[in-house]
Write an enzyme that holds these catalytic residues in place. Structure first.
Site, PDB file in Angstrom:
ATOM      1  N   HIS A 124     -10.697   6.609  22.538  1.00 23.56           N
ATOM      2  CA  HIS A 124      -9.252   6.510  22.287  1.00 23.56           C
ATOM      3  C   HIS A 124      -8.444   6.243  23.559  1.00 23.56           C
ATOM      4  O   HIS A 124      -7.236   6.520  23.614  1.00 23.56           O
ATOM      5  CB  HIS A 124      -8.752   7.779  21.584  1.00 23.56           C
ATOM      6  CG  HIS A 124      -9.366   7.977  20.243  1.00 23.56           C
ATOM      7  ND1 HIS A 124      -9.368   9.192  19.595  1.00 23.56           N
ATOM      8  CD2 HIS A 124     -10.006   7.118  19.406  1.00 23.56           C
ATOM      9  CE1 HIS A 124      -9.996   9.070  18.423  1.00 23.56           C
ATOM     10  NE2 HIS A 124     -10.390   7.838  18.290  1.00 23.56           N
ATOM     11  N   CYS A 152       6.829  -4.610  32.280  1.00 21.69           N
ATOM     12  CA  CYS A 152       5.627  -5.307  32.767  1.00 21.69           C
ATOM     13  C   CYS A 152       6.030  -6.337  33.820  1.00 21.69           C
ATOM     14  O   CYS A 152       6.913  -7.155  33.570  1.00 21.69           O
ATOM     15  CB  CYS A 152       4.935  -6.019  31.606  1.00 21.69           C
ATOM     16  SG  CYS A 152       3.625  -7.135  32.145  1.00 21.69           S
TER      17      CYS A 152
HETATM   18  C1  BV8 Z   1      -8.315   2.627  13.020  1.00 22.12           C
HETATM   19  C2  BV8 Z   1      -5.168   8.793  21.202  1.00 22.12           C
HETATM   20  C3  BV8 Z   1      -8.526   0.417  12.070  1.00 22.12           C
HETATM   21  C4  BV8 Z   1      -3.685   8.876  21.280  1.00 22.12           C
HETATM   22  C5  BV8 Z   1      -5.853   9.335  18.919  1.00 22.12           C
HETATM   23  C6  BV8 Z   1     -10.672   6.500   7.049  1.00 22.12           C
HETATM   24  C7  BV8 Z   1     -10.262   7.563   6.303  1.00 22.12           C
HETATM   25  C8  BV8 Z   1      -8.966   8.092   6.499  1.00 22.12           C
HETATM   26  C9  BV8 Z   1      -8.080   7.568   7.463  1.00 22.12           C
HETATM   27  C10 BV8 Z   1      -8.517   6.527   8.203  1.00 22.12           C
HETATM   28  C11 BV8 Z   1      -9.779   5.987   8.000  1.00 22.12           C
HETATM   29  N1  BV8 Z   1      -9.928   4.964   8.873  1.00 22.12           N
HETATM   30  C12 BV8 Z   1      -8.778   4.835   9.611  1.00 22.12           C
HETATM   31  C13 BV8 Z   1      -7.911   5.777   9.215  1.00 22.12           C
HETATM   32  C14 BV8 Z   1      -6.600   5.978   9.771  1.00 22.12           C
HETATM   33  C15 BV8 Z   1      -6.628   6.878  11.035  1.00 22.12           C
HETATM   34  C16 BV8 Z   1      -7.104   8.278  10.716  1.00 22.12           C
HETATM   35  O1  BV8 Z   1      -8.255   8.627  10.913  1.00 22.12           O
HETATM   36  N2  BV8 Z   1      -6.152   9.090  10.271  1.00 22.12           N
HETATM   37  C17 BV8 Z   1      -6.468  10.527  10.046  1.00 22.12           C
HETATM   38  C18 BV8 Z   1      -5.294  11.342  10.543  1.00 22.12           C
HETATM   39  C19 BV8 Z   1      -6.815  10.765   8.608  1.00 22.12           C
HETATM   40  N3  BV8 Z   1      -7.472   6.293  12.076  1.00 22.12           N
HETATM   41  C20 BV8 Z   1      -6.892   5.365  12.864  1.00 22.12           C
HETATM   42  O2  BV8 Z   1      -5.742   4.958  12.749  1.00 22.12           O
HETATM   43  C21 BV8 Z   1      -7.788   4.782  13.952  1.00 22.12           C
HETATM   44  N4  BV8 Z   1      -7.685   3.345  13.953  1.00 22.12           N
HETATM   45  O3  BV8 Z   1      -9.021   3.127  12.180  1.00 22.12           O
HETATM   46  O4  BV8 Z   1      -8.037   1.273  13.110  1.00 22.12           O
HETATM   47  C22 BV8 Z   1      -7.732   0.775  10.873  1.00 22.12           C
HETATM   48  C23 BV8 Z   1      -6.383   0.833  11.024  1.00 22.12           C
HETATM   49  C24 BV8 Z   1      -5.628   1.163   9.870  1.00 22.12           C
HETATM   50  C25 BV8 Z   1      -6.225   1.475   8.651  1.00 22.12           C
HETATM   51  C26 BV8 Z   1      -7.628   1.372   8.567  1.00 22.12           C
HETATM   52  C27 BV8 Z   1      -8.397   1.039   9.675  1.00 22.12           C
HETATM   53  C28 BV8 Z   1      -7.299   5.233  15.361  1.00 22.12           C
HETATM   54  C29 BV8 Z   1      -7.493   6.696  15.535  1.00 22.12           C
HETATM   55  C30 BV8 Z   1      -7.187   7.096  16.984  1.00 22.12           C
HETATM   56  C31 BV8 Z   1      -5.766   7.614  17.141  1.00 22.12           C
HETATM   57  N5  BV8 Z   1      -5.573   8.106  18.506  1.00 22.12           N
HETATM   58  N6  BV8 Z   1      -5.689   9.744  20.210  1.00 22.12           N
HETATM   59  C32 BV8 Z   1      -3.200  10.206  21.823  1.00 22.12           C
HETATM   60  O5  BV8 Z   1      -4.034  11.063  22.176  1.00 22.12           O
HETATM   61  O6  BV8 Z   1      -1.971  10.335  21.908  1.00 22.12           O
HETATM   62  S1  BV8 Z   1      -6.505  10.442  17.763  1.00 22.12           S
HETATM   63  C33 BV8 Z   1      -6.286  12.025  18.470  1.00 22.12           C
HETATM   64  O7  BV8 Z   1      -6.272  12.900  17.375  1.00 22.12           O
HETATM   65  C34 BV8 Z   1      -7.398  12.506  19.353  1.00 22.12           C
HETATM   66  O8  BV8 Z   1      -7.903  11.499  20.197  1.00 22.12           O
HETATM   67  C35 BV8 Z   1      -8.431  12.974  18.332  1.00 22.12           C
HETATM   68  O9  BV8 Z   1      -9.202  11.909  17.881  1.00 22.12           O
HETATM   69  C36 BV8 Z   1      -7.562  13.442  17.206  1.00 22.12           C
HETATM   70  C37 BV8 Z   1      -7.416  14.931  17.228  1.00 22.12           C
HETATM   71  O10 BV8 Z   1      -8.625  15.434  16.792  1.00 22.12           O
HETATM   72  P1  BV8 Z   1      -9.397  16.532  17.687  1.00 22.12           P
HETATM   73  O11 BV8 Z   1      -9.607  16.001  19.052  1.00 22.12           O
HETATM   74  O12 BV8 Z   1     -10.543  16.950  16.899  1.00 22.12           O
HETATM   75  O13 BV8 Z   1      -8.325  17.694  17.864  1.00 22.12           O
HETATM   76  P2  BV8 Z   1      -7.720  18.660  16.760  1.00 22.12           P
HETATM   77  O14 BV8 Z   1      -6.539  19.299  17.396  1.00 22.12           O
HETATM   78  O15 BV8 Z   1      -7.592  17.976  15.470  1.00 22.12           O
HETATM   79  O16 BV8 Z   1      -8.863  19.781  16.570  1.00 22.12           O
HETATM   80  C38 BV8 Z   1      -9.254  20.563  17.656  1.00 22.12           C
HETATM   81  C39 BV8 Z   1     -10.533  21.248  17.189  1.00 22.12           C
HETATM   82  O17 BV8 Z   1     -11.037  22.000  18.293  1.00 22.12           O
HETATM   83  C40 BV8 Z   1     -10.305  22.220  16.025  1.00 22.12           C
HETATM   84  O18 BV8 Z   1     -11.344  22.046  15.075  1.00 22.12           O
HETATM   85  C41 BV8 Z   1     -10.397  23.597  16.697  1.00 22.12           C
HETATM   86  O19 BV8 Z   1     -10.950  24.565  15.826  1.00 22.12           O
HETATM   87  C42 BV8 Z   1     -11.343  23.303  17.854  1.00 22.12           C
HETATM   88  N7  BV8 Z   1     -11.185  24.177  19.024  1.00 22.12           N
HETATM   89  C43 BV8 Z   1     -10.058  24.772  19.481  1.00 22.12           C
HETATM   90  N8  BV8 Z   1     -10.350  25.467  20.643  1.00 22.12           N
HETATM   91  C44 BV8 Z   1     -11.673  25.284  20.901  1.00 22.12           C
HETATM   92  C45 BV8 Z   1     -12.209  24.440  19.884  1.00 22.12           C
HETATM   93  N9  BV8 Z   1     -13.500  24.061  19.858  1.00 22.12           N
HETATM   94  C46 BV8 Z   1     -14.313  24.530  20.864  1.00 22.12           C
HETATM   95  N10 BV8 Z   1     -13.852  25.320  21.891  1.00 22.12           N
HETATM   96  C47 BV8 Z   1     -12.563  25.717  21.933  1.00 22.12           C
HETATM   97  N11 BV8 Z   1     -12.152  26.494  22.946  1.00 22.12           N
END
Ligand code: BV8
Length: 254
Positions: A124, A152
């Site tokens: 990402h 830019c």
């Molecule tokens: C795309 C950069 C083509 C920016 C990020 C299929 C199904 C459903 C939806 C989609 C799909 N395909 C595409 C989509 C749409 C979308 C998507 O997935 N939406 C989700 C919300 C359902 N995906 C996209 O748009 C991707 N592009 O697919 O392009 C396309 C386009 C359109 C339509 C179809 C296809 C692009 C996705 C990337 C977006 N950019 N980041 C920025 O950072 O500002 S994503 C960003 O959020 C992060 O990078 C990361 O990926 C995500 C957050 O997730 P996590 O890192 O897991 O963090 P989170 O807070 O959620 O969880 C933390 C975890 O840690 C918890 O479980 C917690 O319990 C745990 N934890 C806490 N403390 C600890 C711990 N674990 C261990 N130790 C600890 N101490």
């Protein structure tokens, strides 16, 4: 006495010691113990009223470029104050010990690289890099005209963080390497990720489909938990160092 030390299943320790090709997927949970808020953590201060996925889109940037630029400036500041933690360092040691190791991260904080990890696949992007919104190519130097976001130097378009926003496709080379590593590994770790954002969230399932042993490290359940062979319910900073000690502690006994 570390609560995890003696509670790792023997077959997990054996699999780790015998592993030839290991792939690791990390999410923002691994940086939580470095003080970098996870995506799920409520935003603080003036950002409290915004949901990350509402700011991390090209549409949000077009609507209000200054707001989105300032949000990333705030996060860059947090990241610059943060230090890699013992979980990041444990992955550096794992890379050193294993013949084939791929570290796939969703994190844009660069903490894996700062910890010393070499073979990092950034899915990402990285918040410390900048690119042109119009031309979509990296920009390292620009004249600060006081305008936010800055312009830019080539085309005068707005500059933006070099990260992948929701609705944008991932860097093809990075996604290809991540898929290849997930499909060819014999042991896959999913660490600190809610396994909700695609296509990153599909990688552990790619590994499962190819018969790899899948281990999840997370204090909370995720959509992967029911399918993982081993679920280590705890903080990465506690579990990972203990796992390495348990796997290789006897080594120095001789
Ligand atoms: C795309 C950069 C083509 C920016 C990020 C299929 C199904 C459903 C939806 C989609 C799909 N395909 C595409 C989509 C749409 C979308 C998507 O997935 N939406 C989700 C919300 C359902 N995906 C996209 O748009 C991707 N592009 O697919 O392009 C396309 C386009 C359109 C339509 C179809 C296809 C692009 C996705 C990337 C977006 N950019 N980041 C920025 O950072 O500002 S994503 C960003 O959020 C992060 O990078 C990361 O990926 C995500 C957050 O997730 P996590 O890192 O897991 O963090 P989170 O807070 O959620 O969880 C933390 C975890 O840690 C918890 O479980 C917690 O319990 C745990 N934890 C806490 N403390 C600890 C711990 N674990 C261990 N130790 C600890 N101490």
């Amino acid at each position: 006495m570390n609560s995890f030390a003696d509670r790792f299943p023997q077959n997990l320790l054996d699999a780790l010691r015998k592993a030839r090709r290991v792939a690791v997927l990390t999410g923002s949970g691994i940086s939580a113990e470095s003080g970098v808020p996870t995506f799920r953590d409520a935003q603080t201060g003036l950002w409290a009223k915004f949901k990350p996925e509402d700011l991390a889109t090209p549409e949000a940037f077009q609507r209000n470029p200054k707001l989105v630029w300032d949000w990333y400036a705030w996060r860059r500041e947090l990241v610059s104050q943060a230090q890699p933690n013992v979980a990041h360092l444990a992955l550096v040691e794992l890379e050193r010990r294993l013949p084939q190791f791929s570290l796939i991260t969703q994190n844009v904080d660069g903490l894996h690289q700062r910890a010393g990890s070499r073979n990092v696949i950034e899915l990402h992007g990285n918040i410390t890099r900048t690119k042109c919104f119009e031309e979509d190519i990296p920009v390292e130097k620009w004249t600060a005209s006081g305008e936010t976001p800055p312009r830019c130097p080539r085309c005068g378009g707005h500059l933006r963080p070099d990260v992948v926003w929701f609705g944008e496709t991932l860097p093809p080379a990075a996604l290809e390497r991540a898929l290849a590593a997930s499909r060819s590994c014999d042991l896959f770790f999913s660490i600190g990720t809610s396994t909700l954002v695609h296509p990153a969230a599909s990688l552990p399932f790619e590994a499962l489909q190819r018969g790899a042993i899948v281990v999840e490290i997370n204090p909370d359940p995720t959509p992967l938990t029911a399918r993982a062979h081993h679920t280590l319910r705890g903080a990465a900073g506690e579990v990972l160092p203990a796992l390495l000690r348990a796997a290789w502690s006897g080594e120095n006994a001789s």
